[in-house]
Write an enzyme that holds these catalytic residues in place. Structure first.
Site, short mmCIF file in Angstrom:
data_model
loop_
_atom_site.label_atom_id
_atom_site.label_comp_id
_atom_site.label_asym_id
_atom_site.label_seq_id
_atom_site.Cartn_x
_atom_site.Cartn_y
_atom_site.Cartn_z
N GLY A 22 -6.35 -19.59 -0.06
CA GLY A 22 -6.43 -20.44 -1.01
C GLY A 22 -5.33 -20.20 -2.26
N ASN A 24 -3.10 -22.17 -3.17
CA ASN A 24 -2.51 -23.28 -3.48
C ASN A 24 -3.00 -23.71 -4.96
OD1 ASN A 24 -4.58 -24.00 -1.62
ND2 ASN A 24 -4.30 -25.90 -2.80
N GLY A 26 -5.68 -22.93 -8.56
CA GLY A 26 -6.73 -22.30 -9.48
C GLY A 26 -6.37 -20.73 -9.42
N GLY A 28 -6.34 -18.31 -7.02
CA GLY A 28 -5.18 -18.32 -6.02
C GLY A 28 -3.69 -18.26 -6.42
N SER A 151 -18.18 -13.82 -7.35
CA SER A 151 -18.47 -14.69 -8.59
C SER A 151 -19.72 -13.81 -9.11
CB SER A 151 -18.94 -16.03 -8.12
OG SER A 151 -19.48 -16.76 -9.20
N TYR A 178 -24.35 -21.10 -2.51
CA TYR A 178 -23.30 -20.56 -3.14
C TYR A 178 -23.63 -19.20 -3.45
CZ TYR A 178 -19.23 -20.08 -6.07
OH TYR A 178 -18.07 -19.39 -6.82
#
Length: 308
Positions: A22, A24, A26, A28, A151, A178
């Site tokens: 990931g 690409n 935020g 990451g 998180s 989540y």
């Protein structure tokens, strides 16, 4: 070292090979950019190659000397995970750092290609499979690290081994899905470290969380569905920090020479919502050895990836 840990504290990393899932957008993207700035050969492992290409172009525009490549990886498909691992092994002889960063937060119940509830499938099972398939390269590379990005929401997570993937959507809510996936990230980290230490290798597993950051996953995060999570979300709303600040705990976990296996980094501010990265304490549920063992065994069965 300055009082507040920043990207200025990242050492020279020339010659290191890193994978960032990931990468690409935020957290990451910010992680990939700062590691590339310090000389790594950076692999952006992404589902959407068009977005990955745009991200790499942005990195190269800021850091013309950046080295790396794009590789396709869809964590919602175990076949894609296997293809990625095989392709990486065919090209590279070392893996110094694996950053399991990619994640989703969805409002509706849906399934991965392999029939798993999607948040658990992408956020945990896909990364579990990827790490297992790359484990031989990690352990063969001196002082390699695995960084699992969790998180603060993991604190609301509950693991139900009788219905780990919410079969048929029963008992599912977006927040339950989540928070369970993020607790799984933590259990996976601690169980990984126990096993790596028992095996006598110098590879370590560590975790990080970004606090409340303005990223795509935050924008698409599941709505709160309990009183405690609503209160938590209410506190977060006006306090969100930039993705660049949110990436600092991941970066510190990845490169700080003082980091030890099982360490957990998060922001230093009130309730770990924002601030500079420091060592923080995971809760008892995240460190539960029985749950960690059971989750590991179940994850091997579900993914078909057996760790040696």
């Amino acid at each position: 070292m300055s009082k507040n840990w920043t990207t200025a504290d990242i050492p020279n990393l020339t010659g290191k090979v890193v994978i960032i899932t990931g990468g690409n957008s935020g957290l990451g993207f910010e992680t990939a950019k700062e590691l590339a700035r310090k000389g790594t050969h950076t692999i952006l492992a992404c589902r959407n190659m068009e977005k990955a290409g745009a991200a790499w172009s942005a990195i190269r525009a800021e850091i013309p000397e950046a080295k790396g490549e794009l590789m396709e990886l869809d964590l919602a498909s175990l076949a894609s995970v296997r293809r990625f691992a095989a392709s990486f092994k065919a090209k590279y002889k070392q893996l110094d750092l694996l950053v399991n960063n990619a994640g989703i937060g969805g409002a509706t119940y849906s399934l991965t290609e392999d029939g798993f509830e999607k948040q658990l499938g992408v956020n945990h099972l896909g990364h579990f499979a990827l790490t297992g398939l790359l484990l031989d390269m990690l352990t063969a590379t001196p002082k390699a690290r695995v960084v699992n990005v969790s998180s603060g929401i993991y604190r609301f997570g509950k693991i139900d081994f009788d219905d780990l993937t919410f079969a048929n959507g029963k008992e599912y809510t977006p927040m339950k899905g989540y928070s369970r996936s993020k607790l799984a990230n933590m259990l996976f980290t601690h169980e990984s470290q126990r096993r790596l230490q028992a095996a006598g290798v110098d590879t370590i597993a560590v975790a990080a969380h970004p606090g409340a950051s303005r990223t795509n996953i935050e924008a698409n995060a599941p709505p709160p569905d309990t009183l405690s999570s609503k209160l938590f979300a209410g506190l977060l709303s006006p306090l969100r920090q930039s993705a660049a600040m949110g990436a600092l705990p991941t970066l510190r976990a990845a490169v700080d020479p003082a980091t030890k296996g099982g360490d957990f980094y998060g922001p230093d501010g009130f309730q770990e919502i924002r601030g500079y990265p420091v060592l923080v304490q995971s809760n008892a549920a995240a460190r539960d050895e029985e749950d960690g063992y059971r989750l590991w065994e179940t994850s091997e069965q579900l993914t078909g990836v057996q760790y040696s």
